[in-house]
Design a protein around this motif. Structure first.
Motif, PDB file in Angstrom:
ATOM      1  N   LEU B  51      42.198 -68.123-105.363  1.00  0.00           N
ATOM      2  CA  LEU B  51      42.114 -69.359-104.505  1.00  0.00           C
ATOM      3  C   LEU B  51      43.065 -69.703-103.783  1.00  0.00           C
ATOM      4  O   LEU B  51      43.206 -70.458-102.622  1.00  0.00           O
ATOM      5  CB  LEU B  51      41.359 -70.450-105.489  1.00  0.00           C
ATOM      6  CG  LEU B  51      40.301 -70.469-106.111  1.00  0.00           C
ATOM      7  CD1 LEU B  51      39.723 -71.543-106.958  1.00  0.00           C
ATOM      8  CD2 LEU B  51      38.966 -70.016-105.119  1.00  0.00           C
ATOM      9  N   GLY B  71      38.973 -64.978-103.066  1.00  0.00           N
ATOM     10  CA  GLY B  71      38.358 -65.464-104.552  1.00  0.00           C
ATOM     11  C   GLY B  71      37.060 -64.717-104.772  1.00  0.00           C
ATOM     12  O   GLY B  71      37.076 -64.481-105.857  1.00  0.00           O
ATOM     13  N   HIS B  72      36.290 -64.470-103.689  1.00  0.00           N
ATOM     14  CA  HIS B  72      34.702 -63.890-104.077  1.00  0.00           C
ATOM     15  C   HIS B  72      35.068 -62.540-104.497  1.00  0.00           C
ATOM     16  O   HIS B  72      34.316 -61.823-105.456  1.00  0.00           O
ATOM     17  CB  HIS B  72      33.813 -64.041-103.006  1.00  0.00           C
ATOM     18  CG  HIS B  72      34.165 -63.168-101.708  1.00  0.00           C
ATOM     19  ND1 HIS B  72      35.172 -63.340-100.987  1.00  0.00           N
ATOM     20  CD2 HIS B  72      33.593 -61.983-101.303  1.00  0.00           C
ATOM     21  CE1 HIS B  72      35.086 -62.672 -99.992  1.00  0.00           C
ATOM     22  NE2 HIS B  72      34.294 -61.663-100.222  1.00  0.00           N
ATOM     23  N   THR B  75      36.342 -62.503-108.355  1.00  0.00           N
ATOM     24  CA  THR B  75      34.792 -62.612-109.417  1.00  0.00           C
ATOM     25  C   THR B  75      34.243 -61.192-109.538  1.00  0.00           C
ATOM     26  O   THR B  75      34.034 -61.002-110.537  1.00  0.00           O
ATOM     27  CB  THR B  75      34.344 -63.714-108.664  1.00  0.00           C
ATOM     28  OG1 THR B  75      34.998 -64.801-108.300  1.00  0.00           O
ATOM     29  CG2 THR B  75      33.065 -63.965-109.613  1.00  0.00           C
ATOM     30  N   PHE B  81      36.525 -67.764-113.416  1.00  0.00           N
ATOM     31  CA  PHE B  81      37.636 -68.725-113.588  1.00  0.00           C
ATOM     32  C   PHE B  81      36.671 -70.273-113.737  1.00  0.00           C
ATOM     33  O   PHE B  81      35.796 -70.481-113.017  1.00  0.00           O
ATOM     34  CB  PHE B  81      38.213 -69.045-112.434  1.00  0.00           C
ATOM     35  CG  PHE B  81      39.280 -70.460-111.973  1.00  0.00           C
ATOM     36  CD1 PHE B  81      39.845 -70.657-113.049  1.00  0.00           C
ATOM     37  CD2 PHE B  81      39.416 -70.803-110.846  1.00  0.00           C
ATOM     38  CE1 PHE B  81      40.630 -71.665-113.057  1.00  0.00           C
ATOM     39  CE2 PHE B  81      40.079 -71.907-110.549  1.00  0.00           C
ATOM     40  CZ  PHE B  81      40.765 -72.422-111.735  1.00  0.00           C
ATOM     41  N   SER B  83      37.187 -74.013-113.606  1.00  0.00           N
ATOM     42  CA  SER B  83      38.515 -74.949-113.106  1.00  0.00           C
ATOM     43  C   SER B  83      38.293 -76.132-113.885  1.00  0.00           C
ATOM     44  O   SER B  83      37.299 -76.657-114.422  1.00  0.00           O
ATOM     45  CB  SER B  83      38.273 -74.888-111.602  1.00  0.00           C
ATOM     46  OG  SER B  83      37.209 -75.725-111.320  1.00  0.00           O
TER      47      SER B  83
END
Lengths: 338, 235
Positions: B51, B71-72, B75, B81, B83
């Motif tokens: 991120l 970010g994607h 994953t 994650f 948060s």
């Protein structure tokens, strides 16, 4: 279930919907069923434009003032696809082609609208998002206003200021429903809007991509965390929203001939709806389309046709003063925060 | 090594938060990062999760660099994650949130199996399948956030402040759930304010102070370390 229903009836959304239905019924008894028919036809198309606008607000956090121009692009493409087909039909009559020609025109408009939307995201919004996300709401709003000026004048420059319209999509006698004569075009426009709305609903509720779009609108960081490709979803959403506006424009071509500022009325009406129901509330926009349509029809019927912009505007002012998040509540935090 | 973070420098704009942070996590380990407020614990996690793009340094996951890929994609590589603010989809039901957690999976039967496993770990979620995430209590939302993270069948689960804002007995149940997951073979990286509890359940720990790793070692040793005791436990 009945408990939930009673609670819903007492909420702002419930009260407004029930009140609208009551109003519609009273007006229908008072003046005749054509009130209902007119509301349904106008409402379906308004809902299509408003849903697109709500999508852009909810998913992309863009307060779009260029949305009417995709309506305009829809009318333009439909005109330039349908007119040659019509001319061809005049010399070579064919019942089959006469049936499908309007569908081809509307389909072409949908594709063109989607392409225009995707291009807008790729060429305008994505570069700005990469540059800075500061003041995003204001900057993107200004960009859309500029883009609207550009597209309207682009239309003027390339296609001229004339009305580019058609007489009708489908020839033939009007259909009679509840003692009301409805032209085939109007009936088809209504059916099309219902089909598109239903398909859109099913898409958003049941498919993976539809869920991803809703996820992005509810939490952008969360959607990255579950592995959603944000930039792809943004392009797709923009294409989808603009395509819906273009379909509305194309299927109303018989009513609104294509000219540079044809999209403005659609834009204003769509904004009435999204403010009324709450910014970015996609499902609310569907209902709101029919409510604003009813308001318009009733205004024309009881007050006068010059007033059909005044009454909704007055209502919007009241909504903004007393319930600024809209009667259905808003799903958009970003727009409200800034 | 499952995850290797080498000399990571990262921050927000001109504000640098992390200075030469290096962390290593092996398969099956339960590792924690502890540190005072504003030390950069959450920033470390967000940077690993993709991120935040680091200004320099390396993040290797299963030997592949994953910094700056977005970010994607992180994953998709197998890092989940959770948060601190949870980032749940508040207008979606519990079930829909879990389905979104499995967004990167294609196999329908696998998704169903994962979902049942999560309902086994957190029975509360199973009782509230159709409730909207935004209307649940803080503890339930935390469970849902962890459940959503687990749905993607990750190799590494990163959990940021699971006890934040929770009542003590709920905190205990969240910690129990994490311990069960580690026993089941999952690798977990945990960031937590509750230092005593954290050091008693994790295998190894890193102490982050002012954006730098101050101490590292076995959790039991850290718990006895005079500096840690002075700074965090007030003894």
């Amino acid at each position: 279930m009945s408990d939930r229903f009673i609670r819903w009836c007492r909420s702002a959304a419930g009260v407004t919907i029930l009140l609208s239905i009551l109003l519609a019924v009273i007006a229908t008894i008072d003046r005749g069923p054509y009130i209902l028919v007119n509301t349904a036809i106008t409402g379906g198309m308004l809902a299509l434009v408003a849903v697109g606008l709500a999508l852009l607000l909810g998913v992309m956090n863009v307060a779009s003032f260029v949305h009417g121009e995709y309506f305009m692009i829809g009318t333009l493409v439909a005109y330039y696809v349908f007119t040659p087909l019509q001319n061809f039909l005049n010399t070579n009559p064919s019942p089959l082609l006469a049936m499908v020609a309007p569908l081809i025109a509307i389909l072409a408009a949908a594709v063109a609208g989607a392409a225009a939307g995707a291009l807008t995201e790729i060429m305008v919004f994505a570069p700005m998002r990469r540059r800075s996300r500061e003041n995003w709401v204001m900057n993107s709003f200004l960009l859309t206003v500029g883009l609207a000026v550009l597209l309207i004048n682009g239309h003027l420059l390339i296609f001229g200021a004339d009305f580019k319209g058609i007489v009708r999509y489908w020839a033939g006698a009007p259909v009679t429903i509840m003692d009301v004569f409805i032209s085939r075009d109007r009936l088809f426009a209504f059916l099309l809007s219902i089909i598109v709305i239903l398909a859109f609903w099913v898409f958003m509720k049941t498919t993976r991509t539809g869920r991803a779009i809703r996820a992005v609108s509810q939490d952008e960081t969360g959607s990255l965390m579950v592995g959603i490709n944000l930039s792809a979803i943004l392009i797709f959403t923009m294409a989808l929203g603009c395509s819906l506006a273009a379909v509305a424009g194309a299927s109303l071509l018989f009513l609104y001939p294509s000219y540079p500022t044809v999209g403005l009325e659609a834009l204003y009406m769509a904004w009435f709806i999204v403010i009324l129901v709450g910014l970015g509330n996609i499902i609310g926009a569907l209902t709101g389309g029919f409510m604003v349509a009813l308001l318009k029809v009733l205004t024309v019927e009881y007050i006068g046709s010059g007033w059909d912009f005044v009454v909704p505007t007055a209502l919007i002012i009241l909504v903004l003063i007393f319930k600024p998040s809209g009667i259905f509540g808003s799903e958009v935090r970003g727009v409200l925060d800034q | 090594m499952l995850l290797e973070v080498n000399n990571l420098n990262a921050g927000y704009g001109f504000l640098q938060i992390l200075w030469d942070v290096s962390i290593e996590i092996d398969v099956g380990e339960f590792v924690c990062i502890v540190g005072p407020n504003g030390a950069g614990k959450s920033t470390t996690m967000k940077t690993i999760a993709g991120l935040i793009t680091p200004s320099s340094g390396q993040i290797l996951f299963k030997g592949e660099p994953i910094h700056g890929i977005g970010g994607h994609r992180v994953t998709r590589k197998g890092i989940a994650f959770v948060s601190e603010e949870m980032n749940l989809f508040t207008n979606m039901s519990v079930q829909e949130n879990l389905l979104m957690g499995a967004y990167i999976l294609d196999d329908k039967s696998l998704i169903q199996r994962r979902m049942n496993e999560i309902y086994d770990i957190f029975p509360r979620l199973g009782e509230r399948k159709s409730q909207l995430a935004g209307t649940m209590s803080g503890g339930e939302r935390k469970m849902l956030a962890i459940g959503r993270g687990l749905m993607s069948d990750p190799a590494l689960l990163m959990v940021d402040e699971p006890s934040f804002g929770l009542a003590p007995q709920l905190t205990a149940s969240v910690f129990d759930a994490l311990e069960t997951l580690v026993q089941g073979g999952l690798t977990i990286l945990l960031v937590e304010q509750n230092v005593t509890k954290t050091l008693s359940v994790t295998h190894r720990g890193y102490v982050l102070e002012n954006g730098r790793i101050g101490l590292a070692g076995k959790s039991a040793d850290l718990a006895c370390d005079p500096h840690v005791r002075k700074v965090f436990l007030g003894v």
